[in-house]
Design a protein around this motif. Structure first.
Motif, PDB file in Angstrom:
ATOM      1  N   ALA A 101       0.883  -1.202  -0.088  1.00  0.00           N
ATOM      2  CA  ALA A 101      -0.021  -0.204   0.014  1.00  0.00           C
ATOM      3  C   ALA A 101       0.780   1.342   0.124  1.00  0.00           C
ATOM      4  N   ILE A 102       1.832   1.174   0.791  1.00  0.00           N
ATOM      5  CA  ILE A 102       2.718   2.600   1.088  1.00  0.00           C
ATOM      6  C   ILE A 102       3.497   2.932  -0.217  1.00  0.00           C
ATOM      7  N   CYS A 103       4.202   1.629  -0.832  1.00  0.00           N
ATOM      8  CA  CYS A 103       5.099   1.597  -2.070  1.00  0.00           C
ATOM      9  C   CYS A 103       4.298   2.293  -3.094  1.00  0.00           C
ATOM     10  N   GLY A 104       2.977   1.439  -3.315  1.00  0.00           N
ATOM     11  CA  GLY A 104       2.145   1.680  -4.148  1.00  0.00           C
ATOM     12  C   GLY A 104       1.366   3.157  -4.365  1.00  0.00           C
ATOM     13  N   ILE A 105       1.091   3.533  -2.965  1.00  0.00           N
ATOM     14  CA  ILE A 105       0.596   5.094  -3.033  1.00  0.00           C
ATOM     15  C   ILE A 105       1.644   6.053  -3.483  1.00  0.00           C
ATOM     16  N   LEU A 276       0.506   1.796 -11.577  1.00  0.00           N
ATOM     17  CA  LEU A 276       0.277   2.335 -12.955  1.00  0.00           C
ATOM     18  C   LEU A 276      -1.175   2.461 -13.064  1.00  0.00           C
ATOM     19  N   TYR A 277      -2.045   1.523 -12.879  1.00  0.00           N
ATOM     20  CA  TYR A 277      -3.603   1.527 -12.890  1.00  0.00           C
ATOM     21  C   TYR A 277      -3.934   2.809 -12.147  1.00  0.00           C
ATOM     22  N   THR A 278      -3.652   2.974 -10.920  1.00  0.00           N
ATOM     23  CA  THR A 278      -4.232   4.050 -10.010  1.00  0.00           C
ATOM     24  C   THR A 278      -3.884   5.390 -10.454  1.00  0.00           C
ATOM     25  N   SER A 279      -2.352   5.473 -10.986  1.00  0.00           N
ATOM     26  CA  SER A 279      -1.899   6.642 -11.554  1.00  0.00           C
ATOM     27  C   SER A 279      -2.569   7.399 -12.885  1.00  0.00           C
ATOM     28  N   ALA A 280      -3.285   6.340 -13.469  1.00  0.00           N
ATOM     29  CA  ALA A 280      -4.031   6.921 -14.635  1.00  0.00           C
ATOM     30  C   ALA A 280      -5.281   7.824 -14.148  1.00  0.00           C
ATOM     31  N   PHE A 281      -5.971   7.389 -12.952  1.00  0.00           N
ATOM     32  CA  PHE A 281      -7.142   7.898 -12.369  1.00  0.00           C
ATOM     33  C   PHE A 281      -6.208   9.503 -11.721  1.00  0.00           C
ATOM     34  N   ILE A 282      -5.229   9.178 -10.845  1.00  0.00           N
ATOM     35  CA  ILE A 282      -4.601  10.378 -10.292  1.00  0.00           C
ATOM     36  C   ILE A 282      -4.215  11.431 -11.473  1.00  0.00           C
ATOM     37  N   ASN A 334      -8.606   2.730  -2.779  1.00  0.00           N
ATOM     38  CA  ASN A 334      -8.905   1.962  -3.775  1.00  0.00           C
ATOM     39  C   ASN A 334      -7.696   1.115  -4.048  1.00  0.00           C
ATOM     40  N   LEU A 335      -6.542   1.886  -3.887  1.00  0.00           N
ATOM     41  CA  LEU A 335      -5.202   1.181  -4.264  1.00  0.00           C
ATOM     42  C   LEU A 335      -5.059   0.126  -3.229  1.00  0.00           C
ATOM     43  N   MET A 336      -5.196   0.435  -1.673  1.00  0.00           N
ATOM     44  CA  MET A 336      -5.029  -0.125  -0.572  1.00  0.00           C
ATOM     45  C   MET A 336      -5.903  -1.392  -0.981  1.00  0.00           C
ATOM     46  N   LYS A 337      -7.414  -1.262  -0.985  1.00  0.00           N
ATOM     47  CA  LYS A 337      -8.177  -2.387  -1.230  1.00  0.00           C
ATOM     48  C   LYS A 337      -7.975  -3.227  -2.171  1.00  0.00           C
ATOM     49  N   ASN A 338      -7.470  -2.741  -3.420  1.00  0.00           N
ATOM     50  CA  ASN A 338      -7.418  -3.452  -4.465  1.00  0.00           C
ATOM     51  C   ASN A 338      -6.160  -4.378  -4.413  1.00  0.00           C
TER      52      ASN A 338
END
Lengths: 399, 258
Positions: A101-105, A276-282, A334-338
């Protein structure tokens, strides 16, 4: 002359009608009814669970947490083996989820901000490339991204014997990226102390530089001086002390590498796919935020002679943040739950450990699912809390 | 076509601050400004009027290059406006601008609005920037609002802060782009009072405005624009009493008789 007042119909109605049509008492009545319904529903659910558990002869107990787990976990941040307890397996799972979660965020935020700015670029090629990337990435389900990246690593990277070697110390294989592990000697503590000293100096210097700017208008190159203090000083001392680190370089033993550090393909796949998926939304959120700041703000800043970079950092971004932060919070959640989709490629997170293997081995589905639900809820609430606090801090003062 | 009355010819001692020569501007195919020639003397007050869409705002926005012109030249205080970003910033420091919709920075207090550019552009110490800001806030008669945020002020107060914010950069020229058009009638006066005071102190001013009373009392010259051209310019008395051009007469009859 007193005028005749038409008799209000209120007094003619009965008491229930009067209570129901009074704004305040109606809200009290509705709240009482709602709370009763919620409690009745919960009582029914719990009763139902208890009756059914009794019917199949199962109790409700968390004692299984202290029994040995008897399964292996390939990535553990704390000591763990198959003789460790289910509780320890759960802790490993929690840490793995928090790590991803942390690295992803962090990664999603960095890539997302860059994408958002590129999307606003006047350069046609840059703008279109960012657009195509965003449209592709956010329109494919995240589970497919995870499987795709994992598949790519596992199938496209060579087996350990044909590893892609980077300077004979780091090896990229389909079992992960193996790199040297540092073994610290006592003198290294001096380097760490100097690094901490550098951080402390930086904290002080930033305030000092602000004070000097306030007093004289002169601005120190804070970034470069800070870089020298935090990175330069420890680096120089490191070499002066004779490099007090030895490296445990991974070596090929049999079919796999031994020694060193390894980043598993599951972790890389999950991290890349999720962020990468979340970055598109961000990226789209950032673009909306910057566009949401009225262009007159930029013009007013230009008209005062403030240059483009400072206009962005002093005028536009502080205002864009208040538009960006609330939807950004949702993306972090979302990222954390995904990350629970990790189970698809065998990354051992909360769902795969306590909600997966432990559950199957002990048959304690009720207990395990309660733990998993609670853990996700707690982590989500912590993220929300931090983001809400930040949002309040940057809120505009209105009338 | 231009019946230019060149006011600068008579008195050669006066310094010219802004020179605009044969300037053209297009928005895509649309020719917004056609062959504009204008000299502005130091201390001169010019009011620009004309029907909406005539290019008057675009003209003054070209003077600090919020809009780019495509032909001709604009020289402000000896610096020509080109694609050279440093020159553009140099000019913008010396040219203040007040907008129709104030454009105050809502995330900063009134005081910080006024000190932002002096601190980051002029590199003044905060204390000095703040005392200058308070001076100007006193002149626009709202020193007591210094620590409030723009959202907490009325329209008239916000516009006065916007004027003070521009003045804090100690500009040599002030541009006003319809400064009273977004205000309630009772707030127009408080803003005009500040502008009149500024004019009497000798500031060089270019105002796009429909306040004809202001034009009559303050302006040295009134310029009438229509369809991207300067149609007529004259001293206010002459301009209002004896408009020579047909379109000017029509415009004046529309705004004065109702």
């Amino acid at each position: 002359m007193a005028q005749t007042v038409a008799l209000s119909p209120t007094s003619q109605r009965n008491i229930i009608s009067r209570l129901w049509n009074d704004k305040e008492s109606r809200s009290v009545i509705i709240q009482i009814i709602t709370i009763s319904l919620v409690f009745a529903f919960m009582a029914y659910i719990i009763h139902n669970a208890v009756v059914n558990l009794q019917a199949i002869g199962k109790g409700f107990s968390y004692n299984f947490l202290w029994q040995p787990s008897s399964y292996d976990i390939n990535q553990h941040l704390i000591d763990y083996n198959s003789r460790s307890s289910h509780f320890r397996a759960m802790m490993v799972g929690i840490l793995n989820t928090i790590l991803i979660a942390i690295c992803g965020i962090v990664l999603a935020s960095v890539v997302g901000f860059v994408l958002g700015v590129l999307r606003l670029s006047k350069n046609w090629i840059v703008n279109r490339l960012a657009y195509c990337y965003i449209e592709y990435v956010r329109n494919v389900p995240v589970l497919l991204h995870i499987l795709l990246v994992h598949g790519l690593i596992v199938h496209a990277f060579p087996v350990p014997r044909q590893a892609i070697s980077i300077g004979d110390v780091t090896f990229m294989t389909n079992r992960g990226i193996f790199s040297p592990k540092p073994l610290y000697e006592p003198l290294f503590l001096v380097v760490i102390a100097l690094f901490l000293l550098g951080l402390g100096f930086m904290w002080w210097f930033k305030r000092y530089a602000k004070k000097v700017q306030d007093e004289t208008g002169q601005r120190y190159p804070v970034f470069w001086i800070g870089l020298a203090a935090i990175v330069g000083l420890p680096l120089v001392s490191f070499f002066l002390l004779g490099s007090p680190i030895t490296w445990d370089v991974p070596e090929l033993k049999g079919f796999n590498f031994a020694g060193g550090m390894v980043v598993r393909p599951e972790f890389i796949a999950l991290l890349l796919a999720l962020s990468l998926y979340t970055s598109a939304f961000i990226g789209e959120i950032v673009r909306a935020g910057i566009l949401g700041v009225y262009y007159g703000q930029t013009e007013a800043s230009y008209a005062l002679g403030i240059n483009r970079g400072r206009t962005l950092s002093l005028v536009v971004i502080p205002q864009a943040l208040r538009i960006i932060v609330p939807p950004l919070t949702s993306q972090y959640l979302n990222l954390m739950k995904n990350s629970s989709l990790a189970v698809a490629i065998g990354y051992m997170d909360i769902v795969a450990t306590i909600g997966g293997i432990s559950l199957n081995q002990t048959g304690r589905e009720m207990e395990c699912m309660i733990i998993v639900l609670t853990l996700y809820l707690v982590m989500s609430l912590i993220i929300s809390m931090i983001m809400n606090w930040y949002n309040r801090r940057i809120k505009l003062v209105e009338r | 076509m231009n019946e230019t009355v060149d006011m600068s010819n008579g008195d050669t001692e006066k310094e010219i601050v802004i020179v605009i020569r044969k300037m053209h501007k297009w928005y895509g195919q649309f020719h917004v400004l056609k062959d504009i020639n204008l000299n502005v003397e130091r201390g001169e007050k010019i009011v620009i009027c004309g029907p909406s869409g005539s290019g008057k705002s675009t003209l003054i926005r070209c003077i600090n290059r919020l809009e780019e012109h495509q032909e001709g030249e604009i020289i402000v205080d000896g610096t020509e406006l080109t694609n050279d970003l440093k020159n553009v910033e140099l000019v913008r420091r010396e040219v203040g601008m007040v907008f129709q919709h104030f454009n105050l920075f809502p995330h900063l207090t009134v005081l910080d609005n006024c000190t932002l550019a002096p601190i980051w552009v002029r590199k003044l110490p905060r204390e000095e920037a703040e005392s200058t800001a308070m001076e100007y806030l006193e002149r626009v008669k709202i020193p007591d609002q210094a620590n409030k945020y723009p959202g907490q002020l009325s329209g008239g107060q916000q516009q006065r802060v916007a004027i003070a914010r521009s003045l804090c950069m100690k500009p040599r020229v002030m541009l006003f782009d319809e400064p009273t058009s977004a205000l309630d009638p009772e707030m127009i006066k408080e803003v005009l009072d500040v502008m009149v005071e500024l004019a009497t102190e000798g500031m060089t001013m270019l105002c796009v405005t429909h306040e004809m009373g202001f034009a009559k009392t303050v302006a040295d010259r009134v310029i009438f624009m229509d369809e991207g051209e300067i149609i007529e310019q004259n001293k206010p008395q002459e301009f209002f009493d004896n408009p020579t051009h047909e379109r000017t007469q029509l415009f004046l009859s529309q705004i004065l008789n109702h």
